[in-house]
Scaffold this motif. Structure first.
Motif, short mmCIF file in Angstrom:
data_model
loop_
_atom_site.label_atom_id
_atom_site.label_comp_id
_atom_site.label_asym_id
_atom_site.label_seq_id
_atom_site.Cartn_x
_atom_site.Cartn_y
_atom_site.Cartn_z
N LEU A 188 -5.95 56.53 -24.49
CA LEU A 188 -6.82 56.55 -23.53
C LEU A 188 -5.97 58.02 -22.54
N LEU A 189 -4.45 56.95 -22.73
CA LEU A 189 -4.04 58.26 -21.58
C LEU A 189 -2.96 60.32 -22.43
N ASP A 190 -3.25 59.59 -24.02
CA ASP A 190 -2.98 61.50 -23.97
C ASP A 190 -3.90 61.89 -24.42
N GLY A 191 -3.19 63.45 -23.34
CA GLY A 191 -4.24 65.07 -23.74
C GLY A 191 -5.20 64.66 -22.25
N VAL A 192 -5.15 64.11 -21.30
CA VAL A 192 -5.98 63.62 -20.11
C VAL A 192 -5.06 64.39 -18.48
N ALA A 193 -5.67 64.52 -18.03
CA ALA A 193 -5.26 65.14 -16.72
C ALA A 193 -5.68 64.29 -15.42
N GLY A 194 -7.51 64.19 -14.57
CA GLY A 194 -6.98 63.55 -13.26
C GLY A 194 -7.91 62.28 -14.12
N ALA A 195 -9.18 62.44 -13.22
CA ALA A 195 -10.11 60.89 -13.34
C ALA A 195 -11.91 61.77 -14.13
N ARG A 196 -11.58 62.76 -14.69
CA ARG A 196 -12.79 63.51 -15.17
C ARG A 196 -12.15 64.02 -16.49
N TYR A 197 -12.57 63.92 -17.64
CA TYR A 197 -11.81 63.78 -18.96
C TYR A 197 -13.27 65.00 -18.93
N ALA A 198 -12.72 65.88 -19.77
CA ALA A 198 -14.07 67.29 -20.01
C ALA A 198 -13.87 67.18 -21.78
N ALA A 199 -15.41 66.76 -22.70
CA ALA A 199 -15.07 66.79 -23.78
C ALA A 199 -16.97 67.68 -23.64
N PRO A 200 -16.62 68.67 -24.89
CA PRO A 200 -18.12 69.88 -24.77
C PRO A 200 -19.54 69.57 -24.57
N ASP A 201 -19.47 67.46 -24.99
CA ASP A 201 -21.46 67.45 -24.36
C ASP A 201 -21.27 66.91 -23.58
N VAL A 202 -20.23 66.02 -22.78
CA VAL A 202 -20.67 65.61 -21.40
C VAL A 202 -19.02 65.49 -20.80
N VAL A 203 -18.95 64.88 -19.62
CA VAL A 203 -17.98 64.74 -18.98
C VAL A 203 -17.80 63.37 -18.16
N LEU A 204 -16.58 62.96 -18.93
CA LEU A 204 -15.94 60.91 -18.98
C LEU A 204 -15.49 61.43 -17.83
N ARG A 205 -15.53 59.54 -17.09
CA ARG A 205 -14.93 59.78 -15.83
C ARG A 205 -14.32 58.58 -16.19
N LEU A 206 -13.21 58.87 -16.15
CA LEU A 206 -12.09 58.20 -16.62
C LEU A 206 -11.85 56.55 -15.41
N ASP A 207 -12.06 57.43 -14.37
CA ASP A 207 -11.79 56.18 -13.48
C ASP A 207 -13.08 54.87 -13.64
N SER A 208 -13.77 55.56 -14.27
CA SER A 208 -15.21 54.76 -14.71
C SER A 208 -15.10 53.55 -15.54
N LEU A 209 -13.46 53.08 -16.42
CA LEU A 209 -13.16 52.47 -17.81
C LEU A 209 -12.78 51.03 -17.54
N ARG A 210 -13.45 50.31 -18.10
CA ARG A 210 -12.78 49.17 -17.44
C ARG A 210 -12.17 48.47 -19.04
N LEU A 211 -11.17 48.10 -18.72
CA LEU A 211 -10.66 47.38 -20.66
C LEU A 211 -10.33 45.75 -20.22
N ALA A 212 -10.20 45.42 -20.98
CA ALA A 212 -10.48 44.15 -21.33
C ALA A 212 -10.05 43.67 -22.81
N GLN A 213 -9.68 42.64 -22.86
CA GLN A 213 -9.44 41.69 -23.88
C GLN A 213 -10.26 40.86 -24.15
N GLU A 214 -10.82 41.34 -25.25
CA GLU A 214 -11.52 40.11 -25.61
C GLU A 214 -11.88 39.20 -26.72
#
Length: 485
Positions: A265-291
Protein backbone atom coordinates in the motif's frame (compact mmCIF):
# COMPACT_ATOMS: atom_id res chain seq x y z
CA UNK A 1 -22.33 -9.62 -17.80
CA UNK A 2 -24.78 -10.23 -14.95
CA UNK A 3 -23.71 -8.56 -11.71
CA UNK A 4 -23.21 -10.74 -8.66
CA UNK A 5 -23.68 -10.17 -4.90
CA UNK A 6 -20.90 -12.59 -4.02
CA UNK A 7 -17.30 -11.42 -3.77
CA UNK A 8 -15.22 -11.15 -6.90
CA UNK A 9 -12.26 -13.51 -6.71
CA UNK A 10 -9.42 -12.02 -8.74
CA UNK A 11 -5.80 -13.07 -9.02
CA UNK A 12 -2.78 -11.25 -10.37
CA UNK A 13 0.09 -12.64 -12.37
CA UNK A 14 2.85 -10.14 -13.13
CA UNK A 15 4.19 -12.23 -15.98
CA UNK A 16 7.05 -11.35 -18.30
CA UNK A 17 8.44 -12.63 -21.58
CA UNK A 18 10.98 -14.73 -19.66
CA UNK A 19 8.34 -16.82 -17.85
CA UNK A 20 7.72 -20.36 -19.04
CA UNK A 21 4.79 -20.72 -21.41
CA UNK A 22 2.55 -22.65 -19.01
CA UNK A 23 2.92 -20.28 -16.03
CA UNK A 24 -0.50 -18.61 -16.32
CA UNK A 25 -2.27 -21.88 -17.07
CA UNK A 26 -0.72 -23.48 -13.99
CA UNK A 27 -1.85 -20.56 -11.86
CA UNK A 28 -5.42 -20.97 -13.09
CA UNK A 29 -5.34 -24.74 -12.61
CA UNK A 30 -4.77 -24.39 -8.86
CA UNK A 31 -6.71 -21.20 -8.08
CA UNK A 32 -10.47 -20.87 -8.52
CA UNK A 33 -10.93 -17.37 -9.96
CA UNK A 34 -13.51 -15.18 -11.64
CA UNK A 35 -10.92 -12.90 -13.23
CA UNK A 36 -7.17 -12.99 -13.74
CA UNK A 37 -5.28 -9.71 -14.07
CA UNK A 38 -2.32 -10.40 -16.36
CA UNK A 39 0.08 -7.51 -15.78
CA UNK A 40 2.93 -7.57 -18.27
CA UNK A 41 4.19 -3.98 -18.53
CA UNK A 42 6.99 -2.10 -16.83
CA UNK A 43 8.83 1.05 -17.87
CA UNK A 44 11.50 -1.13 -19.44
CA UNK A 45 8.91 -3.19 -21.32
CA UNK A 46 7.19 -0.08 -22.70
CA UNK A 47 10.46 1.30 -24.01
CA UNK A 48 11.40 -2.07 -25.52
CA UNK A 49 8.03 -2.26 -27.28
CA UNK A 50 8.37 1.28 -28.64
CA UNK A 51 11.76 0.31 -30.10
CA UNK A 52 10.34 -2.97 -31.39
CA UNK A 53 7.52 -1.16 -33.18
CA UNK A 54 9.91 1.39 -34.69
CA UNK A 55 11.76 -1.45 -36.41
CA UNK A 56 8.60 -3.00 -37.83
CA UNK A 57 7.65 -5.32 -34.99
CA UNK A 58 4.40 -5.35 -33.02
CA UNK A 59 3.78 -2.77 -30.33
CA UNK A 60 2.24 -5.29 -27.97
CA UNK A 61 3.77 -7.85 -25.61
CA UNK A 62 4.03 -11.05 -27.65
CA UNK A 63 4.47 -13.17 -24.52
CA UNK A 64 0.75 -12.62 -23.86
CA UNK A 65 -0.05 -14.79 -26.87
CA UNK A 66 1.97 -17.58 -25.32
CA UNK A 67 0.53 -17.25 -21.82
CA UNK A 68 -3.11 -16.89 -22.89
CA UNK A 69 -2.76 -19.50 -25.62
CA UNK A 70 -1.83 -22.11 -23.02
CA UNK A 71 -5.04 -21.59 -21.02
CA UNK A 72 -7.75 -21.08 -23.67
CA UNK A 73 -9.62 -24.14 -22.36
CA UNK A 74 -10.00 -22.44 -18.98
CA UNK A 75 -11.49 -19.20 -20.27
CA UNK A 76 -15.19 -18.37 -20.24
CA UNK A 77 -17.76 -15.85 -19.10
CA UNK A 78 -18.65 -17.62 -15.88
CA UNK A 79 -16.40 -17.71 -12.87
CA UNK A 80 -15.62 -19.36 -9.57
CA UNK A 81 -18.78 -21.14 -8.52
CA UNK A 82 -21.03 -19.38 -10.99
CA UNK A 83 -22.29 -20.21 -14.45
CA UNK A 84 -23.14 -17.72 -17.16
CA UNK A 85 -24.93 -18.03 -20.47
CA UNK A 86 -22.40 -15.84 -22.27
CA UNK A 87 -18.94 -16.64 -23.48
CA UNK A 88 -17.47 -19.89 -24.71
CA UNK A 89 -17.16 -21.88 -21.49
CA UNK A 90 -19.47 -21.64 -18.49
CA UNK A 91 -17.58 -21.58 -15.24
CA UNK A 92 -14.44 -20.26 -16.87
CA UNK A 93 -12.26 -17.33 -15.97
CA UNK A 94 -11.89 -13.96 -17.69
CA UNK A 95 -8.57 -12.25 -18.31
CA UNK A 96 -7.88 -8.53 -18.21
CA UNK A 97 -4.41 -7.61 -19.42
CA UNK A 98 -2.38 -4.52 -20.19
CA UNK A 99 -0.21 -6.50 -22.62
CA UNK A 100 -1.72 -4.54 -25.52
CA UNK A 101 0.76 -1.76 -24.67
CA UNK A 102 0.95 0.44 -27.79
CA UNK A 103 -1.15 -1.81 -30.03
CA UNK A 104 -4.07 -3.49 -28.23
CA UNK A 105 -5.91 -4.00 -31.54
CA UNK A 106 -2.94 -5.94 -32.91
CA UNK A 107 -2.87 -8.25 -29.90
CA UNK A 108 -6.63 -8.83 -30.19
CA UNK A 109 -6.30 -9.71 -33.88
CA UNK A 110 -3.58 -12.24 -33.18
CA UNK A 111 -5.35 -13.67 -30.12
CA UNK A 112 -8.46 -14.32 -32.18
CA UNK A 113 -6.39 -16.01 -34.89
CA UNK A 114 -4.61 -18.17 -32.31
CA UNK A 115 -7.91 -19.18 -30.72
CA UNK A 116 -9.48 -19.93 -34.10
CA UNK A 117 -6.57 -22.24 -34.94
CA UNK A 118 -7.47 -24.19 -31.79
CA UNK A 119 -11.18 -24.23 -32.60
CA UNK A 120 -12.13 -21.62 -29.99
CA UNK A 121 -14.30 -18.59 -30.66
CA UNK A 122 -12.91 -16.00 -28.26
CA UNK A 123 -14.91 -12.94 -27.17
CA UNK A 124 -12.23 -10.24 -26.98
CA UNK A 125 -12.48 -6.50 -26.42
CA UNK A 126 -9.84 -3.81 -26.29
CA UNK A 127 -9.27 -0.23 -25.22
CA UNK A 128 -7.39 2.30 -27.25
CA UNK A 129 -3.76 2.51 -26.08
CA UNK A 130 -3.88 6.10 -24.82
CA UNK A 131 -0.66 6.85 -26.68
CA UNK A 132 0.25 10.54 -26.99
CA UNK A 133 3.90 10.30 -28.01
CA UNK A 134 3.34 12.67 -30.94
CA UNK A 135 1.94 15.27 -28.52
CA UNK A 136 4.51 14.79 -25.78
CA UNK A 137 6.22 18.16 -26.19
CA UNK A 138 2.92 20.04 -26.28
CA UNK A 139 1.84 18.25 -23.10
CA UNK A 140 4.98 19.37 -21.29
CA UNK A 141 6.75 16.03 -21.32
CA UNK A 142 9.71 17.17 -23.40
CA UNK A 143 11.62 14.82 -25.69
CA UNK A 144 10.56 11.29 -24.72
CA UNK A 145 10.55 7.95 -26.50
CA UNK A 146 6.98 7.02 -25.59
CA UNK A 147 4.09 8.71 -23.77
CA UNK A 148 0.72 7.38 -22.66
CA UNK A 149 -2.34 8.52 -20.75
CA UNK A 150 -3.06 6.31 -17.74
CA UNK A 151 -6.78 5.62 -18.12
CA UNK A 152 -8.98 4.22 -15.37
CA UNK A 153 -11.40 1.38 -14.72
CA UNK A 154 -14.64 1.99 -16.59
CA UNK A 155 -13.49 1.09 -20.09
CA UNK A 156 -12.54 -2.33 -18.74
CA UNK A 157 -15.85 -2.59 -16.87
CA UNK A 158 -17.78 -1.73 -20.05
CA UNK A 159 -15.99 -4.43 -22.00
CA UNK A 160 -16.64 -7.10 -19.36
CA UNK A 161 -20.28 -6.07 -19.09
CA UNK A 162 -20.60 -6.65 -22.84
CA UNK A 163 -19.47 -10.25 -22.43
CA UNK A 164 -15.76 -10.04 -23.15
CA UNK A 165 -13.78 -13.04 -21.97
CA UNK A 166 -10.47 -11.27 -22.58
CA UNK A 167 -10.00 -7.51 -22.29
CA UNK A 168 -6.81 -6.00 -23.70
CA UNK A 169 -5.60 -2.54 -22.68
CA UNK A 170 -2.54 -0.37 -22.97
CA UNK A 171 -0.66 0.74 -19.88
CA UNK A 172 -3.61 1.92 -17.83
CA UNK A 173 -3.34 3.19 -14.26
CA UNK A 174 -1.84 0.60 -11.94
CA UNK A 175 -5.10 -0.30 -10.18
CA UNK A 176 -7.40 -0.19 -13.23
CA UNK A 177 -7.30 -3.90 -14.14
CA UNK A 178 -8.61 -4.86 -10.70
CA UNK A 179 -10.99 -1.91 -10.19
CA UNK A 180 -12.52 -2.39 -13.65
CA UNK A 181 -13.19 -6.07 -13.01
CA UNK A 182 -14.74 -5.29 -9.61
CA UNK A 183 -16.95 -2.54 -11.06
CA UNK A 184 -18.26 -4.92 -13.73
CA UNK A 185 -18.80 -7.81 -11.29
CA UNK A 186 -20.76 -5.72 -8.80
CA UNK A 187 -22.38 -3.26 -11.21
CA UNK A 188 -20.82 -0.19 -9.63
CA UNK A 189 -21.39 3.19 -11.22
CA UNK A 190 -18.93 6.10 -10.97
CA UNK A 191 -20.89 7.39 -7.97
CA UNK A 192 -20.00 4.33 -5.84
CA UNK A 193 -17.01 6.20 -4.46
CA UNK A 194 -16.34 4.20 -1.30
CA UNK A 195 -16.59 0.84 -3.07
CA UNK A 196 -14.38 2.08 -5.91
CA UNK A 197 -11.86 3.36 -3.41
CA UNK A 198 -11.73 -0.07 -1.78
CA UNK A 199 -11.02 -1.69 -5.14
CA UNK A 200 -8.30 0.88 -5.83
CA UNK A 201 -6.60 -0.16 -2.59
CA UNK A 202 -6.81 -3.80 -3.68
CA UNK A 203 -5.48 -3.00 -7.14
CA UNK A 204 -2.59 -1.12 -5.57
CA UNK A 205 -1.70 -4.17 -3.48
CA UNK A 206 -2.09 -6.72 -6.26
CA UNK A 207 -0.14 -4.65 -8.78
CA UNK A 208 2.99 -5.35 -6.74
CA UNK A 209 2.78 -9.02 -7.66
CA UNK A 210 4.73 -11.28 -5.28
CA UNK A 211 5.55 -8.35 -3.03
CA UNK A 212 2.11 -8.82 -1.47
CA UNK A 213 3.21 -12.24 -0.27
CA UNK A 214 6.61 -11.10 0.95
CA UNK A 215 8.46 -13.18 -1.63
CA UNK A 216 10.48 -10.36 -3.20
CA UNK A 217 11.96 -7.15 -1.84
CA UNK A 218 10.33 -5.16 -4.62
CA UNK A 219 10.43 -1.60 -5.78
CA UNK A 220 8.28 -0.10 -8.50
CA UNK A 221 8.56 -2.09 -11.75
CA UNK A 222 10.89 -4.68 -10.21
CA UNK A 223 8.33 -7.33 -9.27
CA UNK A 224 9.15 -10.02 -11.80
CA UNK A 225 10.21 -13.54 -10.91
CA UNK A 226 11.09 -16.45 -13.16
CA UNK A 227 8.13 -18.41 -11.84
CA UNK A 228 4.82 -16.58 -11.24
CA UNK A 229 3.18 -19.68 -9.78
CA UNK A 230 5.65 -20.60 -7.06
CA UNK A 231 6.66 -16.94 -6.86
CA UNK A 232 3.74 -16.19 -4.58
CA UNK A 233 1.30 -14.13 -6.62
CA UNK A 234 -1.68 -12.75 -4.70
CA UNK A 235 -5.44 -13.21 -4.90
CA UNK A 236 -8.17 -10.90 -3.62
CA UNK A 237 -11.80 -11.43 -2.72
CA UNK A 238 -13.64 -8.12 -3.24
CA UNK A 239 -17.12 -7.68 -1.73
CA UNK A 240 -19.83 -5.46 -3.17
CA UNK A 241 -19.07 -2.72 -0.61
CA UNK A 242 -15.40 -2.58 -1.62
CA UNK A 243 -14.09 -4.42 1.45
CA UNK A 244 -11.71 -7.22 0.57
CA UNK A 245 -9.52 -10.04 1.74
CA UNK A 246 -6.01 -10.44 0.33
CA UNK A 247 -4.79 -14.03 0.14
CA UNK A 248 -2.51 -16.01 -2.16
CA UNK A 249 -2.22 -18.83 -4.65
CA UNK A 250 -2.70 -22.03 -2.61
CA UNK A 251 0.53 -23.72 -3.69
CA UNK A 252 2.76 -20.65 -3.81
CA UNK A 253 5.67 -19.62 -1.65
CA UNK A 254 5.40 -16.73 0.77
CA UNK A 255 2.70 -15.54 3.15
CA UNK A 256 0.16 -12.74 3.35
CA UNK A 257 0.34 -10.64 6.50
CA UNK A 258 -0.63 -7.15 7.61
CA UNK A 259 3.03 -6.31 7.04
CA UNK A 260 3.20 -7.51 3.42
CA UNK A 261 -0.05 -5.70 2.58
CA UNK A 262 1.09 -2.52 4.33
CA UNK A 263 4.32 -2.60 2.37
CA UNK A 264 2.46 -2.74 -0.95
CA UNK A 265 0.00 0.00 0.00
CA UNK A 266 2.93 2.35 0.64
CA UNK A 267 4.45 1.94 -2.82
CA UNK A 268 4.19 5.13 -4.86
CA UNK A 269 1.98 7.17 -2.53
CA UNK A 270 2.33 10.63 -1.06
CA UNK A 271 -0.01 11.84 1.67
CA UNK A 272 -3.42 10.86 2.99
CA UNK A 273 -5.04 10.97 -0.46
CA UNK A 274 -4.19 8.68 -3.37
CA UNK A 275 -5.60 9.80 -6.71
CA UNK A 276 -6.77 7.22 -9.25
CA UNK A 277 -8.50 8.35 -12.45
CA UNK A 278 -11.98 7.41 -11.16
CA UNK A 279 -11.78 8.20 -7.44
CA UNK A 280 -9.50 9.59 -4.76
CA UNK A 281 -8.76 6.99 -2.09
CA UNK A 282 -8.38 8.28 1.45
CA UNK A 283 -5.44 6.22 2.68
CA UNK A 284 -6.15 7.40 6.22
CA UNK A 285 -9.47 5.52 6.12
CA UNK A 286 -8.12 2.03 5.49
CA UNK A 287 -8.07 -0.58 8.24
CA UNK A 288 -6.00 -3.76 7.98
CA UNK A 289 -6.58 -6.89 10.06
CA UNK A 290 -5.15 -10.41 10.00
CA UNK A 291 -8.21 -12.59 9.52
CA UNK A 292 -6.41 -15.91 9.45
CA UNK A 293 -3.41 -17.61 7.91
CA UNK A 294 -2.59 -15.84 4.63
CA UNK A 295 -5.75 -13.72 4.88
CA UNK A 296 -5.68 -9.96 5.50
CA UNK A 297 -8.87 -7.91 5.46
CA UNK A 298 -8.91 -4.37 4.05
CA UNK A 299 -11.93 -2.38 5.17
CA UNK A 300 -13.15 1.14 5.85
CA UNK A 301 -12.16 2.64 2.49
CA UNK A 302 -13.46 6.14 1.88
CA UNK A 303 -13.57 7.61 -1.58
CA UNK A 304 -13.73 11.20 -2.73
CA UNK A 305 -14.70 12.57 -6.13
CA UNK A 306 -12.40 11.83 -9.05
CA UNK A 307 -9.55 14.29 -9.57
CA UNK A 308 -9.90 16.93 -12.32
CA UNK A 309 -6.82 15.53 -14.07
CA UNK A 310 -5.26 12.20 -14.98
CA UNK A 311 -1.59 11.40 -15.43
CA UNK A 312 0.13 11.41 -18.79
CA UNK A 313 3.52 9.71 -18.46
CA UNK A 314 6.52 9.95 -20.75
CA UNK A 315 9.49 7.60 -20.69
CA UNK A 316 12.87 7.70 -22.32
CA UNK A 317 16.20 5.91 -22.30
CA UNK A 318 19.35 7.54 -21.08
CA UNK A 319 18.68 7.88 -17.36
CA UNK A 320 21.43 7.32 -14.85
CA UNK A 321 22.37 3.84 -13.68
CA UNK A 322 21.87 0.45 -15.19
CA UNK A 323 24.45 -1.79 -16.76
CA UNK A 324 24.37 0.09 -20.06
CA UNK A 325 23.71 3.58 -18.69
CA UNK A 326 20.22 3.48 -20.25
CA UNK A 327 18.07 3.25 -17.15
CA UNK A 328 14.52 4.41 -18.00
CA UNK A 329 13.67 7.95 -17.01
CA UNK A 330 10.06 9.01 -16.57
CA UNK A 331 8.24 12.30 -16.41
CA UNK A 332 4.56 12.82 -15.57
CA UNK A 333 2.23 15.72 -16.25
CA UNK A 334 -1.47 16.31 -15.54
CA UNK A 335 -4.03 16.11 -18.32
CA UNK A 336 -7.57 17.51 -17.79
CA UNK A 337 -10.20 14.80 -17.48
CA UNK A 338 -12.28 16.30 -20.29
CA UNK A 339 -9.31 15.83 -22.65
CA UNK A 340 -8.55 12.27 -21.57
CA UNK A 341 -11.52 10.31 -22.90
CA UNK A 342 -10.89 7.05 -24.69
CA UNK A 343 -12.77 4.32 -26.53
CA UNK A 344 -13.42 0.63 -26.04
CA UNK A 345 -14.04 -1.78 -28.90
CA UNK A 346 -16.51 -4.45 -27.76
CA UNK A 347 -16.45 -8.11 -28.83
CA UNK A 348 -19.02 -7.41 -31.56
CA UNK A 349 -16.87 -4.64 -33.01
CA UNK A 350 -18.92 -1.75 -31.66
CA UNK A 351 -16.76 1.23 -30.70
CA UNK A 352 -17.98 2.96 -27.55
CA UNK A 353 -16.71 6.17 -26.03
CA UNK A 354 -15.80 5.80 -22.36
CA UNK A 355 -17.15 8.86 -20.55
CA UNK A 356 -14.95 10.83 -18.19
CA UNK A 357 -16.23 11.49 -14.65
CA UNK A 358 -19.10 13.98 -14.70
CA UNK A 359 -18.13 15.49 -11.37
CA UNK A 360 -14.59 16.05 -10.19
CA UNK A 361 -13.02 17.87 -7.30
CA UNK A 362 -9.52 19.17 -6.63
CA UNK A 363 -7.39 16.72 -4.71
CA UNK A 364 -7.13 17.85 -1.11
CA UNK A 365 -3.81 18.47 0.62
CA UNK A 366 -1.56 15.53 1.36
CA UNK A 367 -1.62 16.20 5.08
CA UNK A 368 -4.08 14.34 7.29
CA UNK A 369 -7.60 15.81 7.16
CA UNK A 370 -7.71 15.45 10.94
CA UNK A 371 -4.50 16.22 12.90
CA UNK A 372 -2.92 13.24 14.61
CA UNK A 373 -1.72 13.22 18.20
CA UNK A 374 0.97 10.83 19.35
CA UNK A 375 0.19 8.35 22.09
CA UNK A 376 2.66 7.02 24.65
CA UNK A 377 6.20 6.69 23.34
CA UNK A 378 8.14 3.59 24.47
CA UNK A 379 10.78 4.18 27.09
CA UNK A 380 13.85 2.33 28.29
CA UNK A 381 17.51 3.17 27.99
CA UNK A 382 18.27 4.29 24.40
CA UNK A 383 20.24 1.76 22.38
CA UNK A 384 22.11 2.46 19.17
CA UNK A 385 20.70 0.09 16.56
CA UNK A 386 19.71 0.01 12.91
CA UNK A 387 16.40 1.50 11.83
CA UNK A 388 15.61 -1.80 10.16
CA UNK A 389 15.56 -3.54 13.54
CA UNK A 390 12.32 -1.76 14.46
CA UNK A 391 10.83 -0.66 11.12
CA UNK A 392 10.62 -1.50 7.42
CA UNK A 393 11.40 0.79 4.48
CA UNK A 394 9.41 0.91 1.25
CA UNK A 395 10.48 2.94 -1.79
CA UNK A 396 8.37 3.75 -4.85
CA UNK A 397 7.95 6.18 -7.74
CA UNK A 398 5.74 9.26 -7.34
CA UNK A 399 5.59 11.23 -10.58
CA UNK A 400 9.17 12.27 -11.31
CA UNK A 401 10.17 11.70 -7.70
CA UNK A 402 10.32 8.96 -5.12
CA UNK A 403 8.56 8.16 -1.90
CA UNK A 404 10.47 6.63 0.99
CA UNK A 405 8.05 5.19 3.53
CA UNK A 406 9.17 3.89 6.92
CA UNK A 407 6.56 1.85 8.76
CA UNK A 408 6.35 -0.20 11.90
CA UNK A 409 4.09 -2.73 13.56
CA UNK A 410 2.20 -1.12 16.44
CA UNK A 411 0.91 2.24 17.62
CA UNK A 412 3.54 2.82 20.30
CA UNK A 413 6.38 2.09 17.88
CA UNK A 414 4.81 4.53 15.41
CA UNK A 415 4.53 7.18 18.11
CA UNK A 416 8.33 6.99 18.49
CA UNK A 417 8.92 6.80 14.75
CA UNK A 418 6.81 9.87 14.00
CA UNK A 419 8.83 11.95 16.45
CA UNK A 420 12.22 10.55 15.48
CA UNK A 421 12.00 10.75 11.68
CA UNK A 422 11.56 14.46 11.04
CA UNK A 423 12.36 16.03 7.68
CA UNK A 424 15.67 17.23 9.10
CA UNK A 425 16.52 13.73 10.33
CA UNK A 426 15.76 12.26 6.92
CA UNK A 427 18.25 14.69 5.37
CA UNK A 428 20.91 13.68 7.88
CA UNK A 429 20.37 10.01 7.13
CA UNK A 430 20.14 10.48 3.33
CA UNK A 431 22.64 13.21 2.32
CA UNK A 432 21.63 12.80 -1.36
CA UNK A 433 18.40 14.68 -0.56
CA UNK A 434 20.37 17.93 -0.62
CA UNK A 435 18.90 20.26 -3.23
CA UNK A 436 15.72 18.20 -3.67
CA UNK A 437 12.19 19.28 -2.85
CA UNK A 438 11.04 17.14 0.09
CA UNK A 439 7.71 16.80 1.86
CA UNK A 440 6.97 14.67 4.90
CA UNK A 441 3.60 13.04 5.56
CA UNK A 442 2.31 10.98 8.47
CA UNK A 443 0.04 8.00 7.79
CA UNK A 444 -0.94 6.77 11.28
CA UNK A 445 -3.42 4.16 10.04
CA UNK A 446 -0.56 2.44 8.21
CA UNK A 447 1.88 3.37 11.02
CA UNK A 448 4.10 5.03 8.45
CA UNK A 449 6.19 8.14 7.99
CA UNK A 450 6.38 8.93 4.29
CA UNK A 451 8.92 11.23 2.65
CA UNK A 452 8.34 12.36 -0.94
CA UNK A 453 11.45 13.73 -2.69
CA UNK A 454 11.64 15.31 -6.14
CA UNK A 455 14.79 16.47 -7.94
CA UNK A 456 15.00 19.98 -9.42
CA UNK A 457 13.39 20.44 -12.84
CA UNK A 458 15.57 19.07 -15.58
CA UNK A 459 17.44 16.67 -13.32
CA UNK A 460 17.01 12.90 -13.27
CA UNK A 461 16.20 11.14 -10.02
CA UNK A 462 19.25 9.41 -8.61
CA UNK A 463 18.80 5.62 -8.69
CA UNK A 464 18.72 3.86 -5.33
CA UNK A 465 17.93 6.99 -3.33
CA UNK A 466 17.20 5.88 0.24
CA UNK A 467 17.99 2.22 -0.46
CA UNK A 468 20.34 2.03 2.54
CA UNK A 469 18.02 3.74 5.01
CA UNK A 470 17.17 0.54 6.89
CA UNK A 471 20.85 0.18 7.77
CA UNK A 472 21.05 3.68 9.29
CA UNK A 473 21.89 3.68 13.01
CA UNK A 474 19.72 5.63 15.45
CA UNK A 475 19.16 5.92 19.18
CA UNK A 476 16.14 3.66 19.72
CA UNK A 477 14.17 3.24 22.98
CA UNK A 478 15.19 0.00 24.67
CA UNK A 479 11.57 -1.08 25.09
CA UNK A 480 11.21 -1.29 21.32
CA UNK A 481 14.24 -3.55 21.11
CA UNK A 482 13.25 -5.54 24.19
CA UNK A 483 16.74 -5.05 25.61
CA UNK A 484 16.04 -2.24 28.03
CA UNK A 485 16.88 -2.47 31.77
Amino acid sequence: MTTSPRPLRIGNVSASRTDRSSATAEFLAAASLDVLALDMLSDEAMLDLAEQRATGGPGYERAALVQIGECLDRLGAGGAGENSAGGNRAGGVRIVTNAGALDPAGLVRDLRALAADKGVELAVAHLDPGEVTDRAAALGLGDVDVATVRHGAFGIARALAAGAVVVVTGRVSREALVAGAAAAHHGWTPSALDALAGSVAVGHVLSGGPGATGVVDSTTDVTRTTDPVTGGYPIAEIADDGCSVITRHPSAFGSVTVGTVTDQLLDGVAGARYAAPDVVLRLDSLRLAQEGTDRVRISGARGEQAPPVVAVVGMSRGGQGGADGRRPARVARPLPQDESGHTVVLPDGARVRVPVPRETAPIGPGDLPVPWSAGAVPGGEPVTATLGSVASVRRGVVGRGVNIAVWTWDDSAFAWLAGALTAERFRELIPELEGMDTRLYLLPNLRAVNLVARPPRGEVLRPGLGADLAAARLEIPGELLEVGP
